[in-house]
Design an enzyme around this catalytic site. Structure first.
Site, short mmCIF file in Angstrom:
data_model
loop_
_atom_site.label_atom_id
_atom_site.label_comp_id
_atom_site.label_asym_id
_atom_site.label_seq_id
_atom_site.Cartn_x
_atom_site.Cartn_y
_atom_site.Cartn_z
CB ILE A 116 -0.55 6.37 2.52
CG1 ILE A 116 -0.78 7.11 3.84
CG2 ILE A 116 -1.66 6.72 1.54
CD1 ILE A 116 -0.61 8.63 3.72
CG ASP B 294 -6.04 8.46 6.03
OD1 ASP B 294 -5.62 8.99 7.06
OD2 ASP B 294 -6.93 8.97 5.32
N GLY C 1 -7.56 3.14 7.61
CA GLY C 1 -7.48 1.68 7.67
C GLY C 1 -8.68 1.00 7.03
CD GLU D 250 -3.18 0.59 0.43
OE1 GLU D 250 -2.71 1.37 -0.42
OE2 GLU D 250 -4.37 0.59 0.75
#
Ligand code: IMP
Ligand code: MG
Length: 176
Positions: free
Chosen positions: A100, A102, A104, A98
């Site tokens: 990021i 963030d 989730g 992934e």
């Protein structure tokens, strides 16, 4: 050219150094095992390309798609999970990549880890370049992490704002 309204958060050099450290660790952790690296589109494509080229063991690579932000910077609870994986996961170790994590929600609501386990994967781990821990709504264990960042909206190195800036070679924030 990119205008000077972008403030650098992580330079190309900083990213490259961290990416090669992660790849080194992954290569030694998965030596002699069947590893399938799965990138979550679109955001992970540059990170995955650089990461996998630093991995020194033979691996398989595939991509899946989970709904993105569109043109908003607000995370959505309504996650659309388009699997479309062409590679067989049976008896393989899976590393999800992934850009990021963030809230989730993307990983959690798509139930992606359970999905691969149920499909016969030996293990499923997560590698993320960035982590915005302060924004987390659901718990996500990141096994390989590039950098922690505060609650800022970043672009570049695969990450977009309204579809733009993915091709920025470094990670930055847009100053209006
Ligand atoms: P989550 O579901 O809230 O964890 O968000 C996950 C996805 O939202 C990431 O994989 C990114 O594609 C996108 N995202 C989250 N934060 C940012 C950001 O700061 N910039 C660009 N995209 C982001
Ligand atoms: Mg993403």
């Amino acid at each position: 050219m990119f205008s000077n309204n972008i403030e650098v958060v992580f330079s190309e050099k900083e990213i490259a150094e961290r990416v090669s450290q992660l790849a080194y660790k992954i290569s030694s952790d998965y030596v002699n095992s069947k590893l399938l690296v799965i990138g979550i589109l679109n955001g992970s494509f540059i990170f995955l390309a650089d990461l996998t080229r630093c991995i020194s063991i033979p691996i398989e690579i595939d991509f899946i798609s989970v709904a993105s932000y569109g043109s908003s910077t607000i995370s959505s609870e309504n996650v659309e999970f388009k699997l479309g994986l062409k590679t067989d996961v049976l008896e393989k170790h899976i590393l999800i990549v992934e850009d990021i994590i963030d809230t989730g929600y993307s990983l959690h609501k798509s139930d992606i880890i359970n999905h691969f386990i149920k499909s016969g994967a030996k293990s499923v781990k997560i590698c993320a370049l960035l982590n915005k821990e302060s924004r987390r709504k659901v718990p996500i264990a990141i096994d390989y992490l590039g950098f922690d960042i505060p609650d800022i909206f970043v672009v570049g190195y695969g990450m977009d704002y309204a579809g733009l800036y993915r091709n920025l070679p470094y990670i930055g924030i847009i100053n209006e």
